[in-house]
Write an enzyme that holds these catalytic residues in place. Structure first.
Site, PDB file in Angstrom:
ATOM      1  N   CYS A 163      12.924   7.112  -5.222  1.00 42.73           N
ATOM      2  CA  CYS A 163      13.570   5.866  -4.788  1.00 42.73           C
ATOM      3  C   CYS A 163      12.544   4.735  -4.678  1.00 42.73           C
ATOM      4  O   CYS A 163      11.735   4.712  -3.741  1.00 42.73           O
ATOM      5  CB  CYS A 163      14.273   6.098  -3.453  1.00 42.73           C
ATOM      6  N   CYS A 211      12.610   2.656  -1.465  1.00 48.73           N
ATOM      7  CA  CYS A 211      12.079   3.437  -0.341  1.00 48.73           C
ATOM      8  C   CYS A 211      10.562   3.272  -0.257  1.00 48.73           C
ATOM      9  O   CYS A 211      10.000   3.093   0.834  1.00 48.73           O
ATOM     10  CB  CYS A 211      12.416   4.924  -0.513  1.00 48.73           C
TER      11      CYS A 211
END
Length: 312
Positions: free
Chosen positions: A73, A76
């Site tokens: 991700c 993230c």
């Protein structure tokens, strides 16, 4: 991108009941306001399905911020350093527990992680939703300030000794290329179209730019699910088992939420159910998602094997 602030009362927004009484392995010890300087609780630590019960207990002493993330991700990886920086600067008034949703599916399910990064808090054992997505640093500071006020209202005012946290290493990463920096700034603002344009321009300048290609795929995925409602999407997919767009949306939401195998399974079943002349878009979407997760990932390897068996 909406960012709900902590409410005036604690809300049970997620179901943690299945995780409260699990067998535990040792996790960071709870800290108190008068804990000795040699206390064992760091300001930032990983939490797993097995250690979550100890984190719940810790939240009765000091507010615990939960960062749900995954290795694949991109947003993230952008948000996590911001969270760590702000938590560190607060000097032990908060701690940050990091949850890898791929490695800890029960926690991801318990927190109802429909998309990541997802940030919430635990105060006195109760969950408090904070925000979803990569948000600007100032917004993180504002939300954490409100969280501390909420925690104080519920008597959670302990601190972790800052000496318990090892000093941070000096950053060694080189500055991002300009177009990558532009894409990251756009992601912070929730402007995925601008981020896509920046990554596409980077690829025009250097078609071998693997980071730009990976970032483009991640942002395109986020753009597809930005305004999606999971329950409505699942209902539409259930009503149209061979509806390609309906199935695509749920698969995208599952990937963003960390349910990668569910997404692959859904698309492979769709591929098998469609006539041969209608399968190409499904294959292309699978290959796109394979690239996002990584060719070496065991889930990708299994899904590729099944796709090959359906093709031949």
């Amino acid at each position: 991108m909406s960012t709900p602030a902590p409410g005036s009362v604690l809300r049970g927004a997620v179901d943690l009941s299945s995780l409260r009484n699990r067998p535990q392995t040792p996790a960071p010890a709870p800290a108190s306001a008068d804990a000795p300087a040699g206390g064992a609780t760091p300001l930032v630590f990983d939490v797993t399905d097995a250690t979550f019960g100890d984190v719940l207990e810790l939240s009765r002493t000091v507010p615990v911020v939960i960062d749900l993330w995954a290795e694949w991700c991109g947003p993230c990886k952008q948000l996590s350093p911001v969270l760590e920086k702000v938590v560190t600067e607060l000097g032990g008034r908060l701690v940050l527990a990091k949850v890898d949703v791929d490695a800890n599916p029960q926690l991801a399910q318990g927190f109802r992680a429909q998309s990541i990064p997802m940030v919430l808090a635990l105060v006195a054992g109760q969950p408090v939703p904070l925000f979803t997505g990569a948000v600007p640093e100032q917004q993180v500071r504002d939300v954490f300030a409100q969280l501390l006020q909420l925690a104080a209202q519920h008597g959670v005012t302990g601190m972790v000794p800052v000496e318990a946290t090892p000093p941070a290493e000096a950053p060694g990463d080189e500055p991002l290329p300009p177009l990558h920096a532009e894409a990251f700034a756009a992601i912070e603002e929730g402007d995925y179209a601008r981020a896509v344009a920046a990554y596409e321009k980077a690829l025009v300048e250097d078609p071998r730019d693997a980071d730009a290609r990976a970032g483009l795929g991640q942002v395109q995925l986020l753009a597809r699910v930005q305004d999606a409602d999971l329950q409505a999407a699942r209902a539409a997919a259930a009503a149209s088992p061979t509806g390609i767009e309906a199935q695509f949306l749920v698969a995208d939401l599952d990937v963003v939420g960390g349910h990668v195998e569910d997404a692959f399974g859904r698309l492979l079943e769709l591929f098998a159910a469609l006539p041969a002349d209608e399968r190409a878009p499904v294959r292309e979407r699978l290959l796109e998602l394979f690239g996002l997760i990584g060719d070496d990932d065991a889930r990708v390897i299994r899904a590729r094997t099944r796709l090959a068996s359906l093709l031949f």
